[in-house]
Design an enzyme around this catalytic site. Structure first.
Site, PDB file in Angstrom:
ATOM      1  N   CYS A 132       0.930  -1.130  -0.035  1.00 34.40           N
ATOM      2  CA  CYS A 132       0.095  -0.038  -0.053  1.00 34.40           C
ATOM      3  C   CYS A 132       0.772   1.263   0.210  1.00 34.40           C
ATOM      4  O   CYS A 132       1.809   1.154   0.624  1.00 34.40           O
ATOM      5  CB  CYS A 132      -0.759  -0.104   1.168  1.00 34.40           C
ATOM      6  N   PRO A 133       0.639   2.420  -0.778  1.00 33.93           N
ATOM      7  CA  PRO A 133      -0.462   2.455  -1.641  1.00 33.93           C
ATOM      8  C   PRO A 133      -0.105   2.077  -3.228  1.00 33.93           C
ATOM      9  O   PRO A 133      -1.084   2.295  -3.998  1.00 33.93           O
ATOM     10  CB  PRO A 133      -0.816   4.013  -1.626  1.00 33.93           C
TER      11      PRO A 133
END
Lengths: 78, 159
Positions: free
Chosen positions: A17-18
């Site tokens: 992430c992200p």
């Protein structure tokens, strides 16, 4: 479902992430409306994130599935 | 169907350590990917995140009891010379191993996504920095400029 006709494939394996979401957004921008993007990720967080991305951007998540330790998503560009 | 209004997020980045540098950049790039309009206001130590080189952004094991350590480390030992560099090196290795983006990459993505990054002019004057020490493509401004955008924002964060 881990197979489906698609127009482009994004390999997001090994990314956290992200990055899977950012790369998905970028990959979708290369597609025309109605075309399908396949995304393969290994980040377990990407399951909920991809749903949230699809909901908020209006690009439908047509299918998602787990295949071993991989997560396969198919998004249709709106 | 009518297009929904574009959401907005306003962020204040006030910290200049490696761990605290991530949340503003991660949230900003993600919000931009979701189609939101984003501004980040960099003030006090957060200003270091706009320097041309991010090599001096470090993490300290001192006064950071929650930091996972391979072996328990007494505070006195954590204060020894070189410990901060060691902790930073270890953290960067972990970041790389787990496929987490580097700060440099996330910052570049912020610029590519047209995220407005504002350097606090007061802090620049206070610390006697020069605009030439910072990256291109940023704005300079003050509290009123931030609040004008934040007043219309759906999400406002102080980090």
């Amino acid at each position: 479902m881990t197979t489906m006709n698609h127009d482009k494939e994004l390999d997001a394996r090994g990314l956290s992430c992200p990055l899977p979401i950012l790369k998905t957004k970028k990959a979708l921008s290369d597609l025309a409306s109605g075309q399908v993007l396949k995304v393969v990720a290994t980040d377990p967080g990407s399951i909920k994130d991809m749903q949230a991305f699809a909901n908020q951007t209006g690009n439908p998540l047509v299918s998602q599935a787990e295949q071993g330790k991989e997560y396969v998503f198919f998004l249709r560009k709106k | 169907m009518e297009e929904p209004r574009q959401k907005k997020m306003a962020v204040i980045a006030s910290k200049g350590t490696l761990d605290m540098a991530y949340p503003p950049f991660i949230l900003a790039t993600t919000a931009a990917a979701l189609g939101w309009e984003v501004q980040i206001f960099f003030t006090f130590y957060g200003l270091q995140l706009l320097r041309k080189s991010l090599k001096k952004i470090k993490i300290s094991p001192l006064a950071n009891p929650a930091m996972p350590m391979p072996v328990p480390m007494p505070v006195l030992l954590a204060s020894m010379p070189g410990m901060q560099s060691m902790a930073t090196t270890m953290m960067k290795q972990k970041i790389k191993k787990h496929g987490v983006a580097s700060l440099e990459d996330l910052r570049t993505m912020c610029l590519e996504a047209d995220i407005k990054m504002i350097a606090c002019q007061m802090t620049i004057d206070l610390f006697e920095f020069k605009q030439s020490e910072f990256i291109e493509g940023i704005d300079y401004g003050g509290a009123a400029m931030f609040l004008e955008f934040a007043g219309e924002a759906d999400v406002t964060l102080f980090i």
